[in-house]
Design a protein around this motif. Sequence first.
Motif, mmCIF file in Angstrom:
data_model
loop_
_atom_site.group_PDB
_atom_site.id
_atom_site.type_symbol
_atom_site.label_atom_id
_atom_site.label_comp_id
_atom_site.label_asym_id
_atom_site.label_seq_id
_atom_site.Cartn_x
_atom_site.Cartn_y
_atom_site.Cartn_z
ATOM 1 N N LYS A 227 0.843 -1.193 0.000
ATOM 2 C CA LYS A 227 0.000 0.000 0.000
ATOM 3 C C LYS A 227 0.878 1.242 0.000
ATOM 4 N N ASP A 228 0.395 2.300 -0.645
ATOM 5 C CA ASP A 228 1.076 3.590 -0.598
ATOM 6 C C ASP A 228 0.026 4.686 -0.730
ATOM 7 N N ILE A 229 0.344 5.849 -0.191
ATOM 8 C CA ILE A 229 -0.502 7.024 -0.335
ATOM 9 C C ILE A 229 0.036 7.855 -1.491
ATOM 10 N N VAL A 230 -0.841 8.271 -2.395
ATOM 11 C CA VAL A 230 -0.405 9.087 -3.527
ATOM 12 C C VAL A 230 0.002 10.463 -3.009
ATOM 13 N N PRO A 231 1.243 10.863 -3.223
ATOM 14 C CA PRO A 231 1.694 12.172 -2.738
ATOM 15 C C PRO A 231 1.535 13.240 -3.814
ATOM 16 N N VAL A 232 1.758 14.471 -3.447
ATOM 17 C CA VAL A 232 1.852 15.520 -4.456
ATOM 18 C C VAL A 232 3.097 15.286 -5.304
ATOM 19 N N TYR A 233 4.191 14.941 -4.641
ATOM 20 C CA TYR A 233 5.433 14.624 -5.341
ATOM 21 C C TYR A 233 6.039 13.421 -4.637
ATOM 22 N N GLY A 234 6.321 12.373 -5.385
ATOM 23 C CA GLY A 234 6.787 11.149 -4.760
ATOM 24 C C GLY A 234 8.041 10.606 -5.405
ATOM 25 N N ALA A 235 8.575 9.570 -4.782
ATOM 26 C CA ALA A 235 9.798 8.933 -5.269
ATOM 27 C C ALA A 235 9.637 7.427 -5.201
ATOM 28 N N ALA A 236 10.178 6.741 -6.198
ATOM 29 C CA ALA A 236 10.209 5.280 -6.208
ATOM 30 C C ALA A 236 11.599 4.840 -5.772
ATOM 31 N N ILE A 237 11.636 3.893 -4.836
ATOM 32 C CA ILE A 237 12.884 3.491 -4.197
ATOM 33 C C ILE A 237 13.226 2.052 -4.562
ATOM 34 N N ASP A 238 14.492 1.833 -4.888
ATOM 35 C CA ASP A 238 14.984 0.476 -5.090
ATOM 36 C C ASP A 238 15.126 -0.180 -3.719
ATOM 37 N N PRO A 239 14.326 -1.218 -3.405
ATOM 38 C CA PRO A 239 14.380 -1.809 -2.062
ATOM 39 C C PRO A 239 15.703 -2.495 -1.751
ATOM 40 N N TYR A 240 16.494 -2.780 -2.777
ATOM 41 C CA TYR A 240 17.786 -3.432 -2.543
ATOM 42 C C TYR A 240 18.861 -2.417 -2.167
ATOM 43 N N THR A 241 18.892 -1.286 -2.886
ATOM 44 C CA THR A 241 19.949 -0.293 -2.671
ATOM 45 C C THR A 241 19.483 0.907 -1.870
ATOM 46 N N GLN A 242 18.154 1.060 -1.686
ATOM 47 C CA GLN A 242 17.540 2.211 -1.030
ATOM 48 C C GLN A 242 17.744 3.498 -1.829
ATOM 49 N N ASN A 243 18.113 3.391 -3.101
ATOM 50 C CA ASN A 243 18.310 4.566 -3.939
ATOM 51 C C ASN A 243 17.017 4.943 -4.656
ATOM 52 N N VAL A 244 16.815 6.242 -4.855
ATOM 53 C CA VAL A 244 15.675 6.722 -5.633
ATOM 54 C C VAL A 244 15.974 6.484 -7.108
ATOM 55 N N PHE A 245 15.096 5.740 -7.810
ATOM 56 C CA PHE A 245 15.336 5.513 -9.229
ATOM 57 C C PHE A 245 14.362 6.293 -10.112
ATOM 58 N N TYR A 246 13.298 6.867 -9.515
ATOM 59 C CA TYR A 246 12.394 7.706 -10.295
ATOM 60 C C TYR A 246 11.596 8.567 -9.332
ATOM 61 N N GLU A 247 11.361 9.808 -9.711
ATOM 62 C CA GLU A 247 10.552 10.695 -8.889
ATOM 63 C C GLU A 247 9.749 11.621 -9.793
ATOM 64 N N TYR A 248 8.518 11.909 -9.368
ATOM 65 C CA TYR A 248 7.669 12.788 -10.175
ATOM 66 C C TYR A 248 6.421 13.138 -9.373
ATOM 67 N N TYR A 249 5.654 14.042 -9.940
ATOM 68 C CA TYR A 249 4.406 14.458 -9.314
ATOM 69 C C TYR A 249 3.394 13.310 -9.353
#
Length: 676
Positions: free
Chosen positions: A457-479
Motif C-alpha cells: 500500500k502507498d498514499i499518492v503524494p503531491v510529489y513522490g519517489a520510487a525506491i529500489d528496495p535493494y539499494t535504497q536509492n531513488v530511481f524515479y521521482e515525479y508528481y
Amino acid sequence: MKKIFSLIIFIVYLCFLPILHASTNVPIPRDAYAPGEVIVVFKPNVSIFTINKIVSEIGGSLKQKINLPKGKICRIVFPGKNQLIVQNTIDRIKTNDRYSDKIIVVEPNLKRYAQINNEITTFSQSNDIYLSYQWGYFNIDGNFSMTPSSSTLTVAVIDTGVDYTHPDLIGKVIKGPDYINADSDPMDDMGHGTHVAGIIGAKANNGIGITGVAWNSKILGIKGLGADGSGTTYDIVQSIIYAANNTSVKIVNMSLGGTYSLAEEIAVDYLVNTKGKLLIAAAGNDGSNIPIYPAGFSTQYPYKVIAVAAHSNDNCKASFSNYGTWVSISAPGVDILSTFPMSIMDYMYLSGTSMATPFVSAAAALVWSQNPTMTNDQIGQLLITRTSQNPLLRDDSCWPNDGSTFGRLSLANLLENTTINTNDFGTIYGIAMDAETGLPLSGGTATTKLGTTITGKDIVPVYGAAIDPYTQNVFYEYYGLFSITARGAGTNQNLTISKSKYASYNNNFDIINDFIYAGFIPIPPIKPYYWLTITWSPNYSGTARYDSYLFADYIDNSKDTLIYYNWPGSFYLEPYARLLWDSDSPMSSLQMNSETIRISKILTGVTYYYYIEDWNTGNGSNQWLNSGIKAYIWKWSGTKPVLLNVITPPSGQSGRYWDIGYISESTFTVTNTISD
C-alpha cells in the motif's frame, strides 16, 4: 519548470558537554552544571521535615522536590555561593555519617545537551513538496508497504520545545510544560525540538513541506532544554516524570544527553518500569564508544531504553556518531530535512544522533499502534531484532569491528509478521492524476491485493519517489508518483487506486521480482458522463506533440461541432463537451503530458468521434509507441464512472492521426487505427 533553491550554510556554536563515564575521576567542566545548585536524592522514607532541616544545616534552599518510589529528588540552591564552596558542601555531605542513612546521592545539577552536529543547512521556502529530499524516510522503508494505523498514539518529545504553529505540525502538538521558563508554553526558541517533532509526525499529503514517519501520531511537547540547547539534570528529571505520568504517552523521545546521573536513572526507572513507557534516546555525537545518558541506560534496562546511533546515506556510521556494544540500533542522521520554527526558517537540514532518534520513535509508534496489547520491552525487542536484513558493514572503515551486533532500522521488517524475503516482492509504481484538473491525485490510496489479502500500500503524494528496495536509492521521482513494494512476487495481483469522491481504478499486473510501471493513470471525480483522457510518458523526449479532438456528428448535420484547442467547448452548450486543458499550454507539470475531454451529456442522434493528432511530427509519424501514449476511456455507470478501456496505439502503423473510437447511443466502440 525548474525550481531554484537557496541553500545557506549556518554554523551554530554549541558548547557540547564532554562525555564522561560515571566511574571516571575526570573533573567536571565548569560549564557542565548549573552554578550554585546540587541535586540531593533522599531515601523514600525521609520526611519533608527532615529534608528541610538538612537543607538548612548545609546552608541551602530547597527549590523543588519530586517524590518517586525509589527516592525523593530535590533541587537545592546556594544563593551567592561560588562553585568551589558548593563542591566543598557536596563533599561534606558525602562524608558526614549523620546523613548516610537518609541520602542516596548528592551530585551537581549537570547540564544535558541536544545531540545535534554543529553544521546546519537551511532549506529556503518554496511551494514544492519536499518528500523527495527526505532520504532518511526512504532509507528506513518509510513507504514500503503499510500506512499508519487509524489509532492515534502520542510520542513525548523532551527537547527545546515544539513550534505548534508550524503548518506541518499544527493540530498535532499537545502542549506540555516549559521547565526552562517555568510556564505552560513549550514554544521552541531554538529549533531542535521542532525538527525532531517533524521527523516523527509532520502531516502527510497536505500539499506542503515534509512527511513524518508516523504522521498519524500526536506529539506531546515538553520543554526541558533552553534556547542554547541545554538544560539541567533537574529540568530533564521533571520532564521525564511528566511524560511518565501522562496516560496518553507510550513513547518518550530524548534527543539529548550528558554524563551519568543517579537522579536521572531513578526517573528513567520510574518511566520504563513503573509506568511502562519506552524511552528512545540519542547515543551522542562524540565519535566515541563511551556511553552518554540516558541512552547509556540501554544496558540497565534492555529493550526498555533504546540507544540510537546515526548513519549516513551509504549506511555507514556518521562521522560524529557514538557507537559500541551498548548501542541498540542505527537510523539516518546526516542531512535530515525537517520542520523548523516559523520565526527562523520553515524547514532545515540538520545532522546528529538527535535526528536519528525520532526515526526510531516514529517506528515504535507505528508498530505499537498495530500491536496495542504489547509491553514496552516487547516493542523494544521488535525494534532491535527486526532490523534490516542487510547487516551493517563492520570493517573498521564503515563501522567499527568492535563486537557490536545492532542493525539498521527497517520498517519493512518491523511492520510485517516475518522478516521480508527479498526474493518475494516486486515494486510497482505509477503516476495517479486527477483527470479533471491535471493535478496529482494526492491523498489517494494505491493498494495491491492477492485475492483478498493486501500485499502492499502507498498514499499518492503531491510529489513522490520510487525506491529500489535493494539499494535504497531513488530511481524515479515525479508528481503524483506512488510506489508499492508488494509481497508475493510471481503472482498476478490487483492494483486499486481510490480516493473519496473519485472513481476507482482497478487493473491486474504480474508482480515480478523487479520493477513494474503501472502507467500514467487519470482518475476522474464522480461526475457524468464520458471522460476521455490521453497520457504519455513524462520522460519522452521525441518529436511527437499531441492534440485531442472530439467531433460531434449530428445525424442531420445541423450542429456538427469540433472540440479542440481552438474551440474547447462548454458543458452548457451542445454538444455538452469540453477540452479541459491543452498540453501545449499547461498549468501544471502533469498537464504537459496529458489531455482530457469530458462529455457531460450524451445526445440522441449524435455520434462522437475521438481521435488524436501528432501535429509536430506530422504525416507518417512513427512516434506513437515510443511516447508511451495511452487512452483511458471512463463511462458513467449509475453512480460513478467506470473504466471501460485502456487503449494503446496499434503496432506496425504510422501516420498523423490516431483514431481511437466513437460513441453512439452511449456505447463506445474502439477503432484503434493510425493513418494520415
